[in-house]
Motif scaffolding. Structure first.
Motif, PDB file in Angstrom:
ATOM      1  N   MET A  44       0.816  -1.224   0.000  1.00 16.02           N
ATOM      2  CA  MET A  44       0.000   0.000   0.000  1.00 16.02           C
ATOM      3  C   MET A  44       0.845   1.266   0.000  1.00 16.02           C
ATOM      4  O   MET A  44       1.938   1.277   0.562  1.00 16.02           O
ATOM      5  CB  MET A  44      -0.877   0.041   1.259  1.00 16.02           C
ATOM      6  N   ALA A  45       0.302   2.329  -0.602  1.00 18.10           N
ATOM      7  CA  ALA A  45       0.942   3.646  -0.535  1.00 18.10           C
ATOM      8  C   ALA A  45       0.430   4.341   0.723  1.00 18.10           C
ATOM      9  O   ALA A  45      -0.760   4.258   1.041  1.00 18.10           O
ATOM     10  CB  ALA A  45       0.571   4.454  -1.772  1.00 18.10           C
ATOM     11  N   LEU A  46       1.324   5.007   1.438  1.00 17.22           N
ATOM     12  CA  LEU A  46       0.937   5.683   2.683  1.00 17.22           C
ATOM     13  C   LEU A  46       0.986   7.195   2.497  1.00 17.22           C
ATOM     14  O   LEU A  46       1.945   7.731   1.950  1.00 17.22           O
ATOM     15  CB  LEU A  46       1.891   5.284   3.816  1.00 17.22           C
ATOM     16  N   ASP A  47      -0.053   7.868   2.979  1.00 18.36           N
ATOM     17  CA  ASP A  47      -0.052   9.332   2.937  1.00 18.36           C
ATOM     18  C   ASP A  47       0.694   9.922   4.127  1.00 18.36           C
ATOM     19  O   ASP A  47       1.320  10.966   4.024  1.00 18.36           O
ATOM     20  CB  ASP A  47      -1.496   9.854   2.943  1.00 18.36           C
ATOM     21  N   ALA A  48       0.581   9.253   5.277  1.00 16.10           N
ATOM     22  CA  ALA A  48       1.234   9.763   6.487  1.00 16.10           C
ATOM     23  C   ALA A  48       1.467   8.605   7.444  1.00 16.10           C
ATOM     24  O   ALA A  48       0.780   7.584   7.379  1.00 16.10           O
ATOM     25  CB  ALA A  48       0.356  10.828   7.147  1.00 16.10           C
ATOM     26  N   SER A  49       2.473   8.763   8.308  1.00 17.40           N
ATOM     27  CA  SER A  49       2.774   7.731   9.319  1.00 17.40           C
ATOM     28  C   SER A  49       3.112   8.409  10.629  1.00 17.40           C
ATOM     29  O   SER A  49       3.449   9.600  10.652  1.00 17.40           O
ATOM     30  CB  SER A  49       3.986   6.886   8.893  1.00 17.40           C
ATOM     31  N   LYS A  50       3.029   7.635  11.710  1.00 21.64           N
ATOM     32  CA  LYS A  50       3.462   8.159  13.009  1.00 21.64           C
ATOM     33  C   LYS A  50       4.204   7.075  13.772  1.00 21.64           C
ATOM     34  O   LYS A  50       3.918   5.889  13.624  1.00 21.64           O
ATOM     35  CB  LYS A  50       2.291   8.664  13.837  1.00 21.64           C
ATOM     36  N   THR A  51       5.163   7.504  14.568  1.00 17.61           N
ATOM     37  CA  THR A  51       5.822   6.555  15.453  1.00 17.61           C
ATOM     38  C   THR A  51       5.345   6.805  16.871  1.00 17.61           C
ATOM     39  O   THR A  51       5.027   7.934  17.254  1.00 17.61           O
ATOM     40  CB  THR A  51       7.360   6.711  15.420  1.00 17.61           C
ATOM     41  N   GLY A  52       5.290   5.705  17.652  1.00 18.40           N
ATOM     42  CA  GLY A  52       4.993   5.799  19.080  1.00 18.40           C
ATOM     43  C   GLY A  52       6.155   5.155  19.811  1.00 18.40           C
ATOM     44  O   GLY A  52       7.313   5.539  19.615  1.00 18.40           O
ATOM     45  N   MET A  53       5.874   4.112  20.606  1.00 18.20           N
ATOM     46  CA  MET A  53       6.938   3.395  21.327  1.00 18.20           C
ATOM     47  C   MET A  53       7.836   2.683  20.321  1.00 18.20           C
ATOM     48  O   MET A  53       7.369   1.807  19.584  1.00 18.20           O
ATOM     49  CB  MET A  53       6.279   2.375  22.260  1.00 18.20           C
ATOM     50  N   LEU A  54       9.110   3.031  20.312  1.00 20.14           N
ATOM     51  CA  LEU A  54      10.039   2.366  19.384  1.00 20.14           C
ATOM     52  C   LEU A  54      10.990   1.414  20.117  1.00 20.14           C
ATOM     53  O   LEU A  54      11.763   0.705  19.471  1.00 20.14           O
ATOM     54  CB  LEU A  54      10.809   3.403  18.561  1.00 20.14           C
ATOM     55  N   ALA A  55      10.948   1.409  21.419  1.00 15.40           N
ATOM     56  CA  ALA A  55      11.612   0.406  22.270  1.00 15.40           C
ATOM     57  C   ALA A  55      13.148   0.421  22.247  1.00 15.40           C
ATOM     58  O   ALA A  55      13.772   0.503  23.286  1.00 15.40           O
ATOM     59  CB  ALA A  55      11.081  -0.997  21.973  1.00 15.40           C
ATOM     60  N   SER A  56      13.771   0.294  21.065  1.00 13.07           N
ATOM     61  CA  SER A  56      15.228   0.113  21.033  1.00 13.07           C
ATOM     62  C   SER A  56      15.881   0.992  19.967  1.00 13.07           C
ATOM     63  O   SER A  56      15.209   1.455  19.031  1.00 13.07           O
ATOM     64  CB  SER A  56      15.555  -1.345  20.713  1.00 13.07           C
ATOM     65  N   ALA A  57      17.202   1.147  20.079  1.00 13.82           N
ATOM     66  CA  ALA A  57      17.947   1.921  19.078  1.00 13.82           C
ATOM     67  C   ALA A  57      17.814   1.252  17.709  1.00 13.82           C
ATOM     68  O   ALA A  57      17.695   1.931  16.683  1.00 13.82           O
ATOM     69  CB  ALA A  57      19.413   2.019  19.490  1.00 13.82           C
ATOM     70  N   ALA A  58      17.813  -0.088  17.685  1.00 17.61           N
ATOM     71  CA  ALA A  58      17.716  -0.802  16.391  1.00 17.61           C
ATOM     72  C   ALA A  58      16.396  -0.463  15.704  1.00 17.61           C
ATOM     73  O   ALA A  58      16.363  -0.258  14.482  1.00 17.61           O
ATOM     74  CB  ALA A  58      17.829  -2.307  16.625  1.00 17.61           C
ATOM     75  N   LEU A  59      15.301  -0.368  16.471  1.00 16.90           N
ATOM     76  CA  LEU A  59      13.996  -0.057  15.853  1.00 16.90           C
ATOM     77  C   LEU A  59      13.902   1.412  15.452  1.00 16.90           C
ATOM     78  O   LEU A  59      13.245   1.736  14.461  1.00 16.90           O
ATOM     79  CB  LEU A  59      12.842  -0.447  16.786  1.00 16.90           C
ATOM     80  N   VAL A  60      14.563   2.285  16.196  1.00 12.32           N
ATOM     81  CA  VAL A  60      14.600   3.704  15.791  1.00 12.32           C
ATOM     82  C   VAL A  60      15.293   3.798  14.435  1.00 12.32           C
ATOM     83  O   VAL A  60      14.818   4.457  13.501  1.00 12.32           O
ATOM     84  CB  VAL A  60      15.356   4.568  16.836  1.00 12.32           C
ATOM     85  N   GLU A  61      16.430   3.077  14.305  1.00  8.20           N
ATOM     86  CA  GLU A  61      17.199   3.162  13.051  1.00  8.20           C
ATOM     87  C   GLU A  61      16.471   2.489  11.891  1.00  8.20           C
ATOM     88  O   GLU A  61      16.479   2.991  10.758  1.00  8.20           O
ATOM     89  CB  GLU A  61      18.605   2.590  13.267  1.00  8.20           C
ATOM     90  N   LEU A  62      15.821   1.368  12.188  1.00  8.54           N
ATOM     91  CA  LEU A  62      15.047   0.672  11.147  1.00  8.54           C
ATOM     92  C   LEU A  62      13.944   1.598  10.599  1.00  8.54           C
ATOM     93  O   LEU A  62      13.732   1.705   9.392  1.00  8.54           O
ATOM     94  CB  LEU A  62      14.403  -0.582  11.753  1.00  8.54           C
ATOM     95  N   THR A  63      13.264   2.289  11.509  1.00  8.25           N
ATOM     96  CA  THR A  63      12.179   3.199  11.106  1.00  8.25           C
ATOM     97  C   THR A  63      12.732   4.361  10.280  1.00  8.25           C
ATOM     98  O   THR A  63      12.175   4.710   9.233  1.00  8.25           O
ATOM     99  CB  THR A  63      11.448   3.733  12.361  1.00  8.25           C
ATOM    100  N   ALA A  64      13.849   4.929  10.746  1.00  5.36           N
ATOM    101  CA  ALA A  64      14.451   6.064  10.021  1.00  5.36           C
ATOM    102  C   ALA A  64      14.840   5.631   8.608  1.00  5.36           C
ATOM    103  O   ALA A  64      14.671   6.394   7.650  1.00  5.36           O
ATOM    104  CB  ALA A  64      15.659   6.576  10.788  1.00  5.36           C
ATOM    105  N   ALA A  65      15.304   4.393   8.463  1.00  4.86           N
ATOM    106  CA  ALA A  65      15.733   3.911   7.143  1.00  4.86           C
ATOM    107  C   ALA A  65      14.548   3.736   6.187  1.00  4.86           C
ATOM    108  O   ALA A  65      14.729   3.696   4.975  1.00  4.86           O
ATOM    109  CB  ALA A  65      16.481   2.583   7.296  1.00  4.86           C
ATOM    110  N   ARG A  66      13.333   3.619   6.738  1.00  2.48           N
ATOM    111  CA  ARG A  66      12.129   3.477   5.896  1.00  2.48           C
ATOM    112  C   ARG A  66      11.440   4.827   5.647  1.00  2.48           C
ATOM    113  O   ARG A  66      10.402   4.883   4.995  1.00  2.48           O
ATOM    114  CB  ARG A  66      11.084   2.564   6.588  1.00  2.48           C
ATOM    115  N   ALA A  67      11.972   5.902   6.206  1.00  2.00           N
ATOM    116  CA  ALA A  67      11.243   7.179   6.258  1.00  2.00           C
ATOM    117  C   ALA A  67      10.742   7.648   4.894  1.00  2.00           C
ATOM    118  O   ALA A  67       9.633   8.181   4.795  1.00  2.00           O
ATOM    119  CB  ALA A  67      12.107   8.261   6.905  1.00  2.00           C
ATOM    120  N   GLU A  68      11.543   7.405   3.860  1.00  2.00           N
ATOM    121  CA  GLU A  68      11.153   7.921   2.532  1.00  2.00           C
ATOM    122  C   GLU A  68       9.836   7.349   2.040  1.00  2.00           C
ATOM    123  O   GLU A  68       9.182   7.942   1.186  1.00  2.00           O
ATOM    124  CB  GLU A  68      12.236   7.571   1.513  1.00  2.00           C
TER     125      GLU A  68
END
Ligand SMILES: Nc1ncnc2c1ncn2[C@@H]1O[C@H](COP(=O)(O)OP(=O)(O)O)[C@@H](O)[C@H]1O
Ligand SMILES: Cc1ncc(COP(=O)(O)O)c(N)n1
Length: 323
Positions: free
Chosen positions: A71-95
């Motif tokens: 699916m194409a996403l118009d907007a996303s939000k982060t909440g609890m990201l728990a760990s540094a690895a998940l913060v980085e994983l999310t940042a890598a998908r930001a585009e």
């Protein structure tokens, strides 16, 4: 026709007031198709967190693929990201996440950590620079600015910290003042010069009367989800990829409407009594506030006296009987 779409990247709340459950309720209440990537399974309710069950980083990556490959996403939000690895994983998908709202969740109201201490640095260097909007509360803003920075107490200090956070890379900052003590809750929105279309950041101040209620569980989640939903509804396809012209026009009204939705949900939730044991409980806000207004639940009906209960046998016409 494709409906507006949004993704929450968050931990769970089985009692339904915060985390991914609150986000999906807010998306739905505001007419947006909601999707979710779960980052941690949290046993919690209105009394607090009892246990956190981590989810493997590669399984979180598989959840991202499941949504993003489909699916194409118009907007996303982060909440609890728990760990540094998940913060980085999310940042890598930001585009691929559309307009990205980062709710900088760190510690639950009950004091339980929802983001590892060492992950704060990952949030500073990896996630803030790719965020469209970050929504820290007062203690989170101070921590993001530095380990020894104190939480803002005055309006001027809030404005200074909002500007200082903008310098860390997000396109906009909503510094939330719910943790203050004044009779009115003040929030400061700071827009980067690029979004504001000028040489200086633009600051917008919002305030609401403080509602006297213990039922504030999930306010931050609900607010960031409501803003995300409002952005998803406002962005035209193509605008979502980054904080461009579409995002600049959409953001201030999206924040205003997100705050108004939360104020209605808080006021309605203040009248609820959901926890079995109200002592020390922080109940949820009412995500259904606008929907319920269209389909009100009847006030408790007066008890029906036995004599008023229609006796079916007596009323059923008897074949061939004449009166
Ligand atoms: N008692 C309250 N009355 C009215 N609004 C509130 C109240 N508590 C919080 N809010 C609103 O909820 C938003 C989020 O609350 P805050 O407590 O600052 O963040 P968080 O939930 O992330 O800790 C605030 O921006 C504010 O608008
Ligand atoms: C999974 C999860 N995410 C976030 C929060 C914070 O909730 P709040 O909005 O009250 O700060 C929470 N309690 N649980």
């Amino acid at each position: 026709m494709r409906p507006p779409t949004a993704l929450t990247i968050a931990g769970t709340d089985p009692s339904g007031g915060a985390g991914a459950q609150a986000d999906l309720k807010a998306f739905t209440a505001l007419g947006v198709y909601g999707t979710s990537v779960l980052t941690a399974l949290v046993a919690q309710n209105t009394h607090g967190v009892s246990r956190v069950y981590d989810i493997d980083t590669d399984f979180v990556a598989d959840q991202f693929d499941a949504v993003l490959d489909d699916m194409a996403l118009d907007a996303s939000k982060t909440g609890m990201l728990a760990s540094a690895a998940l913060v980085e994983l999310t940042a890598a998908r930001a585009e691929r996440l559309g307009f990205l709202v980062v709710d900088t969740v760190m510690v639950a109201t009950s004091g339980h950590r929802l983001l590892a201490e060492e992950a704060v640095e990952a949030m500073r260097h990896a996630l803030l620079p790719v965020a469209g909007l970050i929504t820290p509360n007062l203690p989170e803003a101070a921590l993001l600015l530095g380990d020894d920075v104190e939480a803002a107490r005055t309006a001027a200090e809030m404005e200074d910290q909002a500007r200082a956070l903008l310098a860390r890379g997000p396109a906009a900052v909503l510094l939330k003042g719910g943790h203050g003590a004044e009779a009115r809750v003040a929030d400061v929105l700071a827009l980067s010069p690029r979004l504001a279309g000028g040489a200086e950041p633009a600051l917008v101040r919002f305030d609401h009367p403080r509602i006297d209620t213990p039922h504030t569980h999930g306010t931050g989640c609900t607010l960031s989800a409501a803003i995300t939903a409002q952005m998803a509804r406002r962005l035209l396809p193509g605008d979502a990829g980054g904080p461009g012209a579409g995002a600049a026009e959409a953001l201030e009204p999206a924040v205003r409407e997100g705050l108004d939705f939360l104020a209605r949900a808080l006021a309605s939730g203040a009248r609820w009594s959901l926890p079995l044991d109200p002592e020390g409980a922080h109940g949820p806000v009412d995500h259904t506030v606008d929907i319920a207004a269209q389909a009100p639940i009847e006030p408790a009906r007066a008890p029906v006296e036995p004599a008023q209960v229609p006796n079916e046998a007596a009323q059923a016409p008897v074949e061939g009987a004449s009166r």
